[in-house]
Scaffold this motif. Sequence first.
Motif, PDB file in Angstrom:
ATOM      1  N   SER A 227      26.031  64.881  33.447  1.00  0.00           N
ATOM      2  CA  SER A 227      27.310  64.175  33.524  1.00  0.00           C
ATOM      3  C   SER A 227      28.138  64.458  32.277  1.00  0.00           C
ATOM      4  CB  SER A 227      27.081  62.671  33.699  1.00  0.00           C
ATOM      5  OG  SER A 227      26.447  62.107  32.560  1.00  0.00           O
ATOM      6  N   TYR A 228      27.496  64.516  31.130  1.00  0.00           N
ATOM      7  CA  TYR A 228      28.188  64.822  29.875  1.00  0.00           C
ATOM      8  C   TYR A 228      28.703  66.252  29.888  1.00  0.00           C
ATOM      9  CZ  TYR A 228      28.824  65.190  24.766  1.00  0.00           C
ATOM     10  OH  TYR A 228      29.339  65.380  23.497  1.00  0.00           O
ATOM     11  N   VAL A 229      27.871  67.177  30.323  1.00  0.00           N
ATOM     12  CA  VAL A 229      28.259  68.587  30.357  1.00  0.00           C
ATOM     13  C   VAL A 229      29.446  68.802  31.292  1.00  0.00           C
ATOM     14  CG1 VAL A 229      27.498  70.901  31.036  1.00  0.00           C
ATOM     15  CG2 VAL A 229      25.970  69.423  29.717  1.00  0.00           C
ATOM     16  N   HIS A 230      29.393  68.195  32.466  1.00  0.00           N
ATOM     17  CA  HIS A 230      30.487  68.381  33.424  1.00  0.00           C
ATOM     18  C   HIS A 230      31.807  67.810  32.899  1.00  0.00           C
ATOM     19  CE1 HIS A 230      28.551  70.307  36.827  1.00  0.00           C
ATOM     20  NE2 HIS A 230      27.513  69.485  36.694  1.00  0.00           N
ATOM     21  N   TRP A 231      31.753  66.637  32.276  1.00  0.00           N
ATOM     22  CA  TRP A 231      32.971  66.049  31.709  1.00  0.00           C
ATOM     23  C   TRP A 231      33.538  66.931  30.603  1.00  0.00           C
ATOM     24  CZ3 TRP A 231      33.274  63.537  26.707  1.00  0.00           C
ATOM     25  CH2 TRP A 231      34.541  63.004  26.440  1.00  0.00           C
ATOM     26  N   ASP A 285      48.576  57.708  10.802  1.00  0.00           N
ATOM     27  CA  ASP A 285      47.641  56.592  10.908  1.00  0.00           C
ATOM     28  C   ASP A 285      46.389  57.045  11.645  1.00  0.00           C
ATOM     29  OD1 ASP A 285      49.484  54.885   9.695  1.00  0.00           O
ATOM     30  OD2 ASP A 285      50.393  54.331  11.618  1.00  0.00           O
ATOM     31  N   VAL A 286      45.256  56.517  11.219  1.00  0.00           N
ATOM     32  CA  VAL A 286      43.999  56.851  11.883  1.00  0.00           C
ATOM     33  C   VAL A 286      43.267  55.577  12.258  1.00  0.00           C
ATOM     34  CG1 VAL A 286      42.675  56.997   9.720  1.00  0.00           C
ATOM     35  CG2 VAL A 286      41.885  58.247  11.735  1.00  0.00           C
ATOM     36  N   SER A 287      42.654  55.584  13.412  1.00  0.00           N
ATOM     37  CA  SER A 287      41.778  54.481  13.806  1.00  0.00           C
ATOM     38  C   SER A 287      40.364  55.010  13.932  1.00  0.00           C
ATOM     39  CB  SER A 287      42.228  53.847  15.125  1.00  0.00           C
ATOM     40  OG  SER A 287      41.805  54.629  16.219  1.00  0.00           O
ATOM     41  N   VAL A 288      39.402  54.115  13.724  1.00  0.00           N
ATOM     42  CA  VAL A 288      37.984  54.422  13.890  1.00  0.00           C
ATOM     43  C   VAL A 288      37.466  53.494  14.975  1.00  0.00           C
ATOM     44  CG1 VAL A 288      35.738  54.556  12.767  1.00  0.00           C
ATOM     45  CG2 VAL A 288      37.815  55.021  11.445  1.00  0.00           C
ATOM     46  N   SER A 289      36.830  54.056  15.978  1.00  0.00           N
ATOM     47  CA  SER A 289      36.356  53.238  17.095  1.00  0.00           C
ATOM     48  C   SER A 289      35.043  53.786  17.631  1.00  0.00           C
ATOM     49  CB  SER A 289      37.398  53.204  18.218  1.00  0.00           C
ATOM     50  OG  SER A 289      37.685  54.513  18.683  1.00  0.00           O
ATOM     51  N   SER A 290      34.429  53.031  18.520  1.00  0.00           N
ATOM     52  CA  SER A 290      33.176  53.469  19.143  1.00  0.00           C
ATOM     53  C   SER A 290      33.401  54.769  19.899  1.00  0.00           C
ATOM     54  CB  SER A 290      32.654  52.401  20.100  1.00  0.00           C
ATOM     55  OG  SER A 290      32.247  51.252  19.406  1.00  0.00           O
ATOM     56  N   LEU A 291      32.377  55.591  19.953  1.00  0.00           N
ATOM     57  CA  LEU A 291      32.478  56.847  20.682  1.00  0.00           C
ATOM     58  C   LEU A 291      32.624  56.545  22.173  1.00  0.00           C
ATOM     59  CD1 LEU A 291      32.347  59.780  19.594  1.00  0.00           C
ATOM     60  CD2 LEU A 291      30.074  59.918  20.616  1.00  0.00           C
ATOM     61  N   PRO A 292      33.599  57.166  22.850  1.00  0.00           N
ATOM     62  CA  PRO A 292      33.774  56.911  24.282  1.00  0.00           C
ATOM     63  C   PRO A 292      32.495  57.185  25.077  1.00  0.00           C
ATOM     64  CG  PRO A 292      35.687  58.061  23.424  1.00  0.00           C
ATOM     65  CD  PRO A 292      34.649  58.050  22.327  1.00  0.00           C
ATOM     66  N   HIS A 293      32.320  56.417  26.144  1.00  0.00           N
ATOM     67  CA  HIS A 293      31.106  56.514  26.957  1.00  0.00           C
ATOM     68  C   HIS A 293      31.448  56.767  28.411  1.00  0.00           C
ATOM     69  CE1 HIS A 293      32.368  52.260  27.204  1.00  0.00           C
ATOM     70  NE2 HIS A 293      31.918  52.326  28.441  1.00  0.00           N
ATOM     71  N   ASN A 294      30.458  57.172  29.157  1.00  0.00           N
ATOM     72  CA  ASN A 294      30.587  57.344  30.601  1.00  0.00           C
ATOM     73  C   ASN A 294      31.031  56.011  31.209  1.00  0.00           C
ATOM     74  OD1 ASN A 294      30.180  57.695  33.357  1.00  0.00           O
ATOM     75  ND2 ASN A 294      28.322  58.919  33.082  1.00  0.00           N
ATOM     76  N   GLU A 295      32.155  56.014  31.873  1.00  0.00           N
ATOM     77  CA  GLU A 295      32.707  54.769  32.413  1.00  0.00           C
ATOM     78  C   GLU A 295      31.856  54.154  33.515  1.00  0.00           C
ATOM     79  OE1 GLU A 295      34.472  58.393  34.257  1.00  0.00           O
ATOM     80  OE2 GLU A 295      34.308  57.628  32.204  1.00  0.00           O
ATOM     81  N   ARG A 296      30.892  54.907  34.017  1.00  0.00           N
ATOM     82  CA  ARG A 296      30.034  54.381  35.088  1.00  0.00           C
ATOM     83  C   ARG A 296      28.907  53.485  34.567  1.00  0.00           C
ATOM     84  NH1 ARG A 296      31.144  59.718  36.557  1.00  0.00           N
ATOM     85  NH2 ARG A 296      32.260  59.940  38.546  1.00  0.00           N
TER      86      ARG A 296
END
Length: 450
Positions: A227-231, A285-296
């Motif tokens: 799923s990661y590779v395809h995205w 400006d820069v923001s720091v946030s959690s790494l995006p994840h698979n929405e499923r």
Amino acid sequence: MPSDASTGSPPFVIDAVLSEYPFPAFLEPVRKRAEEFEQAHPEYRVNIRGCYYEDLPAEVSRLALAGTPPTIASYYSGASQQAIDTVTRDGRPLFTPIAGQIAGRTEILGEPVILDDLIAACRGFYTSGGEIAAVPLTLSTMLLYTNTTMLRAAGVTAVPRTWAELTAACEAIARLDGGPEFAVTWPDDGKLFQHAVAQQGGLFLDNDNGRSARAGTVDLTSAEIMSYVHWWRQLNERGRYLYTGAFEDWIGTGKAFAEQRVAFKFGSSFEIAGMTEIARAGGFDVSVSSLPHNERITPVGNWIGGDALWLAGGLDPALRDGALAFIQYLNSPRNGAEWHKANGSTPATYGAVAVLEEEGWFAEQPRHRVATDQLEQTDGSPGSNGPVFPGSHGIQTAIMAAMEDVLLRGAEPLARFTRATAEAQKALDAYNDTCLGSGPRDESWLLVGT
């Protein structure tokens, strides 16, 4: 005068070989802590020697086989299996699980034991065979860095939290008049695969990701990996992802972000201070946030970086307890908080987090709280805790080469990662054969997969 292990007479010398990283004066705070420990415990001396983290397994093995092993060594997180497999010249494992040596004590030489205070992600990652094997010194994970000046110009009001949201934001950046050619970048690096799979609770290895027993089988074709590779491939095919053309190119991706050639960058939590300064100098400006994840899915784990302190076995009881006390002292709430402020290492204990909160550090530096909050996204499953790779260098090379073929040469993902699985299995088998065999070891077992 050196300690006399045969009579157990002071002064007892704690020899520590600790990982060095390419940061100025990285170990100086630890050396200061060692001096303080010696003043509080005058029967002990602490000798600290730095060693570049990729070279440390080979150096410690050399010392052990020469009959002069260190008392403590700090192994990079990805070299945990190599710590487990390091042996003395008589063939015994050099290191022993720390939890067994603490044996339920709540203080050692007056230093409070911090095992129960470790944040859950650390406890999970460094638990092997049902007990805590090592204690973190340095801690990091992966985060998202966003040029919010560019994001606002593109009409995007919220930093992406999921893969789908990041894809949509990249499309908005692409429509931006005079915007960058690409929208997002991150290195082709095995660490990011580990993070994506841990988020989804997936496994790389048998035997509970190599945690209940030594791993013997690797699979790089799981649903979580694919799923990661395809995205990732989709972003690349649409021209939204910037590949710099080299494995593990943290410098190149960082430069692209600094030069505003992309709006988003995946990076280590160690980069928070640096990215903040880059944005200030660049006028954005820069923001720091959690790494995006698979929405499923709801995220359940993280990649764990940094290093941990491993304790040699078979020590004189007085030396053993001095080493254990020093490890606790390094991780006391106050010292853990100061270590974080010195170099950006994410706090490894709840006590250190509490000190930073009480001091107002996180209120003044909210970006530094992000990694701590993200690491709390863990359910304690083997997948969430990440793999303990035998042959990590060969496995990670197989992963990165496969992804490059997908990105640059149009390789079909499942077929290419099926081939990568065979290559990774060969590396895992070779590692296990040399470490479990009776003859001389092939030196390739010492290669660190970062």
